[in-house]
Scaffold this active site. Structure first.
Site, PDB file in Angstrom:
ATOM      1  N   GLY A 149     -17.481  -0.166  -8.250  1.00 33.21           N
ATOM      2  CA  GLY A 149     -17.897  -0.605  -6.916  1.00 33.21           C
ATOM      3  C   GLY A 149     -18.074   0.618  -6.029  1.00 33.21           C
ATOM      4  O   GLY A 149     -18.289   1.725  -6.523  1.00 33.21           O
ATOM      5  N   ALA A 231      -5.750   2.053  -6.867  1.00 35.38           N
ATOM      6  CA  ALA A 231      -6.202   0.675  -6.615  1.00 35.38           C
ATOM      7  C   ALA A 231      -5.022  -0.171  -6.141  1.00 35.38           C
ATOM      8  O   ALA A 231      -4.751  -0.233  -4.930  1.00 35.38           O
ATOM      9  CB  ALA A 231      -6.844   0.120  -7.873  1.00 35.38           C
ATOM     10  N   ARG A 232      -4.310  -0.774  -7.054  1.00 32.89           N
ATOM     11  CA  ARG A 232      -3.100  -1.522  -6.728  1.00 32.89           C
ATOM     12  C   ARG A 232      -2.075  -1.263  -7.818  1.00 32.89           C
ATOM     13  O   ARG A 232      -2.410  -1.230  -9.009  1.00 32.89           O
ATOM     14  CB  ARG A 232      -3.380  -3.025  -6.644  1.00 32.89           C
ATOM     15  CG  ARG A 232      -4.069  -3.476  -5.381  1.00 32.89           C
ATOM     16  CD  ARG A 232      -3.165  -3.327  -4.141  1.00 32.89           C
ATOM     17  NE  ARG A 232      -3.828  -3.736  -2.924  1.00 32.89           N
ATOM     18  CZ  ARG A 232      -4.494  -2.913  -2.092  1.00 32.89           C
ATOM     19  NH1 ARG A 232      -4.574  -1.617  -2.352  1.00 32.89           N
ATOM     20  NH2 ARG A 232      -5.057  -3.387  -0.997  1.00 32.89           N
ATOM     21  N   GLU A 261       5.916  -1.836  -4.097  1.00 31.31           N
ATOM     22  CA  GLU A 261       5.968  -0.884  -2.989  1.00 31.31           C
ATOM     23  C   GLU A 261       6.918  -1.344  -1.889  1.00 31.31           C
ATOM     24  O   GLU A 261       6.941  -2.534  -1.592  1.00 31.31           O
ATOM     25  CB  GLU A 261       4.558  -0.752  -2.400  1.00 31.31           C
ATOM     26  CG  GLU A 261       3.837   0.453  -2.936  1.00 31.31           C
ATOM     27  CD  GLU A 261       2.404   0.525  -2.465  1.00 31.31           C
ATOM     28  OE1 GLU A 261       1.533   0.578  -3.328  1.00 31.31           O
ATOM     29  OE2 GLU A 261       2.181   0.517  -1.240  1.00 31.31           O
ATOM     30  N   HIS A 279       0.851   5.767  -0.932  1.00 33.64           N
ATOM     31  CA  HIS A 279      -0.243   4.852  -0.528  1.00 33.64           C
ATOM     32  C   HIS A 279      -1.027   5.436   0.667  1.00 33.64           C
ATOM     33  O   HIS A 279      -1.094   4.838   1.740  1.00 33.64           O
ATOM     34  CB  HIS A 279       0.288   3.448  -0.210  1.00 33.64           C
ATOM     35  CG  HIS A 279      -0.765   2.386  -0.356  1.00 33.64           C
ATOM     36  ND1 HIS A 279      -0.499   1.095  -0.766  1.00 33.64           N
ATOM     37  CD2 HIS A 279      -2.115   2.415  -0.148  1.00 33.64           C
ATOM     38  CE1 HIS A 279      -1.614   0.384  -0.812  1.00 33.64           C
ATOM     39  NE2 HIS A 279      -2.613   1.168  -0.428  1.00 33.64           N
TER      40      HIS A 279
END
Ligand code: DGY
Length: 314
Positions: A149, A231-232, A261, A279
Site C-alpha cells: 500500500g 505495522a502492528r 504495547e 511506536h
C-alpha cells in the site's frame, strides 16, 4: 479528545464545540471520558484507545470516532456501523514518516547500530578490529515487503536507492504500472519469507494477519535474515521471533510496535540483536500535526452534516 495533540487541533475544535481533553496514557479509560460520554458527539481516539460496543453504549449521542492513525484495529467498526457512527482515519499524511522509520530500523538492525551505541557507552570499544561487530549487508540484498500500500510503496522507493531487488506479497496484486515503477515482483507470502534477506511488514492487523510471522514462517527465512515491523505488534508472534533470533535463522530485527504495547516481551528485551523503538513511526512534528488536522477536519465535517474525507468501513 483522548489526550492533547500537537498543532492547533484543540483550538480549531473549540471554535465550534466544547472539548474535553483526556490524560495521556489514560484516554477513553479515564474519568473525563466517563463523565462526558453521555454528551459526546465525537471522539478523537488514539490507537491505544479501545473503542468497542460497551464503550459506545455509554455515548448515545456519538456521531463520529476519528482515529489519530491510519490503522484502526483498535475500533470495532461493525459496532460503530450498527449505531450509524462514522469512523475515520488519517491516511496519506504519515506515509513518508513511517517509511523513514522502517528504513531506519532496517539499517540499524542490519548494521548493529543500537548494539554498537550501547557498547561504546559502556566503554567496551577498544578500537577497530577487522572482525568486530560485523553486520548484514544492506546494499543489493533482497527486500520482501508484506503489503504494498502507500507505506509499503514508500519503503520500496527508498530500497531502490540501496539497489535492493524487491519482492512483495499482498492479498490484492498491485497495478502493473506500480510494480514496474518500483521493480517489485509479486510472490506468495511463504515464498517471500524464503527468498528475502530483509522482510518488512506493511499490512493492517486483521484476523488474517494476526501472527502472520509465526514459528513456521520464521523457520523458512534465510540464515542471517532481518525482520522489520512498523505495522502492528500482533502481526508477529514475539515469543517465536525471540527464539528465531536466539537460535537462528534470523540475525536481527527492528521493531516499532509490540503485541501487548507498551509491554515488550522479556525475551526480546534480553537480545542485543533486536532494535526496539517506542511506536514512533509517524512521530515527526509536521506529520503528527497533519494527522491531528485531518482528524479534526473529519469531526468538524461530520458534526456539520458533511461527509468526512477519510471514512473507513468494515
Ligand atoms: C498508525 O497510524 O496506525 C500508527 O501506528 C500510529 O501512529
Amino acid at each position: 479528545m483522548s489526550c492533547p495533540l500537537p498543532g492547533n487541533a484543540i483550538e480549531r475544535l473549540e471554535r465550534e464545540h466544547s472539548v474535553v481533553v483526556g490524560r495521556e496514557h489514560v484516554g477513553v479509560r479515564g474519568d473525563a471520558f466517563a463523565q462526558g460520554a453521555p454528551a459526546f458527539g465525537a471522539i478523537l481516539s488514539l490507537v491505544t484507545d479501545r473503542i468497542d460496543a460497551p464503550l459506545l453504549a455509554r455515548a448515545p449521542q456519538l456521531r463520529i470516532v476519528a482515529n489519530f492513525a491510519v490503522g484502526y484495529d483498535n475500533i470495532d467498526v461493525a459496532a460503530c456501523s450498527a449505531r450509524r457512527i462514522v469512523v475515520t482515519n488519517t491516511p496519506g499524511v504519515l506515509t513518508e514518516a513511517t517509511a523513514d522509520l522502517a528504513f531506519s530500523l532496517l539499517l540499524a538492525a542490519a548494521r548493529r547500530v543500537a548494539e554498537g551505541d550501547r557498547l561504546v557507552r559502556r566503554g567496551a570499544f577498544a578500537g577497530l578490529t577487522p572482525s568486530f561487530l560485523l553486520g548484514s549487508r544492506v546494499h543489493g540484498s533482497t527486500l520482501g515487503l508484506v503489503g504494498l500500500g502507500r507505506i509499503g510503496q514508500a519503503v520500496a522507493r527508498r530500497a531502490r536507492g540501496f539497489g535492493m531487488p524487491l519482492l512483495y506479497a499482498a492479498r490484492t496484486r498491485a497495478n502493473p504500472n506500480v510494480e514496474r515503477a518500483l521493480g517489485a515482483m509479486h510472490v506468495p507470502v511463504d515464498e517471500l519469507f524464503e527468498r528475502a534477506d530483509f522482510v518488512s511488514l506493511h499490512c493492517p492487523l486483521t484476523p488474517e494477519t494476526r501472527h502472520l510471522v509465526n514459528a513456521g514462517r520464521l523457520a523458512r527465512m534465510k540464515p542471517g535474515a532481518v525482520l522489520v515491523n512498523t505495522a502492528r505488534g500482533a502481526c508477529v508472534d514475539e515469543a517465536a521471533l525471540a527464539l528465531a533470533l536466539r537460535d537462528g535463522p534470523l540475525a536481527a530485527a527492528g521493531l516499532d510496535v509490540f503485541e501487548d504495547e507498551p509491554r515488550v516481551h522479556p525475551d526480546l528485551l534480553a537480545l542485543d540483536s533486536v532494535v526496539l523503538a517506542p511506536h514512533i513511526g509517524s512521530a515527526d512534528l509536521p506529520t503528527r500535526a497533519a494527522m491531528a488536522a485531518l482528524a479534526v477536519d473529519s469531526i468538524l465535517a461530520v458534526l456539520a452534516g458533511r461527509p468526512p474525507l477519510h471514512r473507513v468501513t468494515e
